[in-house]
Design a protein around this motif. Sequence first.
Motif, PDB file in Angstrom:
ATOM      1  N   SER A  76     -38.820  50.986 135.895  1.00 13.54           N
ATOM      2  CA  SER A  76     -38.976  50.842 137.341  1.00 13.54           C
ATOM      3  C   SER A  76     -40.187  51.592 137.901  1.00 13.54           C
TER       4      SER A  76
ATOM      5  N   ASP B  20     -43.716  52.315 138.959  1.00 16.99           N
ATOM      6  CA  ASP B  20     -44.900  51.513 139.275  1.00 16.99           C
ATOM      7  C   ASP B  20     -46.031  52.456 139.681  1.00 16.99           C
ATOM      8  N   GLU B  21     -46.685  53.037 138.696  1.00 21.61           N
ATOM      9  CA  GLU B  21     -47.773  53.987 138.936  1.00 21.61           C
ATOM     10  C   GLU B  21     -48.950  53.662 138.029  1.00 21.61           C
TER      11      GLU B  21
END
Length: 208
Positions: free
Chosen positions: A126, A128-129
């Motif tokens: 999960s 999102d970087e």
Amino acid sequence: MLTPRHQALLMTLAGMTVGVAVFGGVLAFNGNPLAGDDTPAAVNSQPTPSTSVRGDGLQPDSLQYTLQTFGTAKDPVAAEVPTGWKSSQDGTRPRFSDPTGVWQIRFDTRGSKKSPDQLVDERFRSIDERDLKLISRDNGTLVYTYTDKARGPRMGLSRWVSADSGETSAVEITVGGRPQDEAALRAILQHATDSLQLPPSAGDTRPN
């Protein structure tokens, strides 16, 4: 009357006298490094780098800890966090930060019916970087690095603690900082885990 040999000798001595006078004048202008003069002899020397900008990061032995209580009145949870770190909220999801905002530790006491290993997998998928890199994912603990647009390179460590031998998860502990802080971040996470105080079980009311 001086002979040519005597005249040559006098000229040589006069030249040596002028040379010594000129050299002395140069030393007086530049400063003599051998005489302990405070004035630098070379104006283009580079300054010695300051140890305050070495980038060694937060050190584990510089930390002290204070017990903090959160959760709910019915199900209180306690753990030790670095002294001086403050949280702007109590309840089930407190986040304690140092005064500069560089380092944080967050707790989520809501729990989950999923195992720590399942939550490790879900969390990593999960994220999102930018520049996300997995460091490790074992024993209910996820360690990763990424690049934050505003703060630059960052490191995150998330651990899910089980109270029933790994069947479900009781508390999530997440620590954040910079990659050079890794040793201290691991120490903070482990200290919070070791000092964690969970309430007696009052029935399974955790979400899935």
